[in-house]
Design a protein around this motif. Structure first.
Motif, short mmCIF file in Angstrom:
data_model
loop_
_atom_site.label_atom_id
_atom_site.label_comp_id
_atom_site.label_asym_id
_atom_site.label_seq_id
_atom_site.Cartn_x
_atom_site.Cartn_y
_atom_site.Cartn_z
N TYR A 1 -6.52 -2.79 2.16
CA TYR A 1 -5.43 -1.99 1.57
C TYR A 1 -5.61 -1.75 0.08
CZ TYR A 1 -3.31 -2.87 6.06
OH TYR A 1 -3.09 -2.92 7.41
N GLY A 2 -6.67 -2.30 -0.50
CA GLY A 2 -6.93 -2.05 -1.92
C GLY A 2 -5.91 -2.68 -2.86
N LYS B 1 0.84 -1.20 0.00
CA LYS B 1 0.00 0.00 0.00
C LYS B 1 0.88 1.25 0.00
CE LYS B 1 -3.82 2.40 1.05
NZ LYS B 1 -4.76 2.66 -0.02
N ASN B 2 2.00 1.19 0.69
CA ASN B 2 2.89 2.35 0.80
C ASN B 2 3.90 2.45 -0.32
OD1 ASN B 2 1.71 3.20 3.21
ND2 ASN B 2 2.93 1.72 4.38
N LEU B 3 3.81 1.53 -1.27
CA LEU B 3 4.79 1.51 -2.36
C LEU B 3 4.26 2.29 -3.56
CD1 LEU B 3 7.46 0.01 -3.33
CD2 LEU B 3 5.90 -1.60 -4.42
N HIS B 4 5.09 3.20 -4.08
CA HIS B 4 4.67 3.93 -5.29
C HIS B 4 5.33 3.24 -6.47
CE1 HIS B 4 2.70 6.96 -2.96
NE2 HIS B 4 3.76 6.96 -2.16
N LEU C 1 -15.47 -15.89 -6.55
CA LEU C 1 -14.25 -15.08 -6.60
C LEU C 1 -14.59 -13.62 -6.88
CD1 LEU C 1 -11.80 -17.45 -8.53
CD2 LEU C 1 -11.94 -17.06 -6.07
N LYS C 2 -15.52 -13.43 -7.79
CA LYS C 2 -15.95 -12.07 -8.13
C LYS C 2 -16.48 -11.37 -6.87
CE LYS C 2 -17.18 -9.01 -11.28
NZ LYS C 2 -16.10 -8.26 -11.89
N ASP C 3 -17.29 -12.08 -6.10
CA ASP C 3 -17.84 -11.54 -4.84
C ASP C 3 -16.73 -11.12 -3.88
OD1 ASP C 3 -20.48 -11.79 -5.46
OD2 ASP C 3 -20.84 -13.56 -4.22
N ALA C 4 -15.60 -11.83 -3.94
CA ALA C 4 -14.49 -11.54 -3.02
C ALA C 4 -13.54 -10.50 -3.62
CB ALA C 4 -13.73 -12.82 -2.70
N ASP C 5 -13.98 -9.83 -4.71
CA ASP C 5 -13.20 -8.74 -5.31
C ASP C 5 -11.92 -9.24 -6.01
OD1 ASP C 5 -12.87 -6.06 -5.94
OD2 ASP C 5 -11.56 -5.70 -4.21
N VAL C 6 -11.97 -10.49 -6.45
CA VAL C 6 -10.80 -11.05 -7.15
C VAL C 6 -10.82 -10.59 -8.61
CG1 VAL C 6 -9.84 -13.23 -8.02
CG2 VAL C 6 -10.56 -13.02 -5.63
N LYS C 7 -9.67 -10.13 -9.09
CA LYS C 7 -9.60 -9.59 -10.46
C LYS C 7 -8.88 -10.54 -11.42
CE LYS C 7 -11.08 -5.33 -9.29
NZ LYS C 7 -12.22 -5.51 -8.42
N VAL D 1 -0.19 -7.71 -8.54
CA VAL D 1 -1.33 -8.58 -8.20
C VAL D 1 -0.79 -9.64 -7.22
CG1 VAL D 1 -3.04 -10.22 -9.12
CG2 VAL D 1 -2.21 -8.33 -10.57
N VAL D 2 -1.58 -9.97 -6.19
CA VAL D 2 -1.15 -11.04 -5.29
C VAL D 2 -2.21 -12.15 -5.30
CG1 VAL D 2 -0.36 -11.67 -2.98
CG2 VAL D 2 0.05 -9.35 -3.84
N CYS D 3 -1.78 -13.35 -5.73
CA CYS D 3 -2.68 -14.50 -5.81
C CYS D 3 -2.57 -15.31 -4.52
CB CYS D 3 -2.32 -15.37 -7.02
SG CYS D 3 -2.46 -14.45 -8.56
#
Ligand code: PEP
Length: 232
Positions: free
Chosen positions: A47-48, A25-28, A73-79, A34-36
């Motif tokens: 943390y979005g 989150k703090n990294l620009h 997965l969609k419900d869990a905001d998985v992209k 993506v984290v699987c």
């Protein structure tokens, strides 16, 4: 911008997730990170961070104990979702046809599948790498929709061994040409297999490489963040 996709496999705890996501989150960065995660760690994303899963059922719902659908997965905001990882192909007998069905199910639910292909040691040693990966690719990709392809030589996963830059370039050219032949020159291509902070920038700079799929080194910020930073 490169894709940097972490694959936690069957590793990590809620507190490991919290620690990594806080540092991400703090990294620009201009990269697409993506984290699987394992299914059980997917819920909640304060943390979005862009979430990925490691498998999806080819079915929508029903009597499939232990499986997870694209809708869930969609419900869990998985992209994104990894499909056809060599560990699933080997340990769960996933064929190209199953991988294609899973990728199609992901797309149907608005999730981008990351379709993995790669040769075994024996296939490499017998000079069959290009034939093998072309066949795997063409039999595993869905007919339409957005997807990503990850080239992961099986012998390079978790082994500390990586192909030479020429070997990677040749594999990516084969993949690009095969995708071109089915009118899919728009597909992003990732390399995976023993990526670390020392080799990431070199691999990411090879022609046609749009990003990296990172296993072991994605678990902790002290190994994952230097990879992300090094390819900018
Ligand atoms: C992977 O699991 O997809 C992978 C590439 O693993 P590692 O980076 O540990 O070789």
């Amino acid at each position: 911008m490169k894709f940097i996709v972490g694959n936690w496999k069957m590793n990590g705890t809620l507190s490991d997730k919290e620690a990594l996501f806080k540092s991400l989150k703090n990294l620009h960065t201009d990269n697409k990170v993506v984290v699987c995660l394992p299914f059980i760690l997917l819920g909640g994303n304060d943390y979005g961070i862009t979430l990925g899963a490691q498998d999806v059922s080819e079915h929508d719902n029903g009597a499939f104990t232990g499986d997870i659908s694209g809708q869930m997965l969609k419900d869990a905001d998985v992209k994104y979702v990894v499909v056809g990882h060599s560990e699933r192909r080997a340990n769960h007998n996933e064929t190209n046809a199953i991988v294609k069905a899973k990728a199609t199910a992901a797309i149907k639910n608005g999730i981008i599948p990351i379709i993995c292909i790669g040769e075994t040691t024996e296939e490499k040693n017998s000079g069959r790498t290009m034939t093998v990966i072309k066949k795997m690719l063409l039999e595993s990709v869905p007919a339409k929709g957005e997807y990503i392809v990850a080239y992961e030589p099986r012998w390079a996963i978790g082994s500390g061994k990586i192909p030479t830059s020429d070997e990677i370039a040749m594999a990516f050219e084969t993949i690009s040409k095969a995708l071109h032949s089915i009118k899919r020159s728009d597909i992003a291509l990732l390399y995976g297999g023993s990526v670390n902070a020392k080799n990431a920038a070199q691999i990411a700079s090879i022609k046609n490489v749009d990003g990296l799929l990172v296993g072991g080194a994605s678990l902790k910020s002290d190994t994952f963040l230097p990879i992300i930073k090094s390819v900018e």
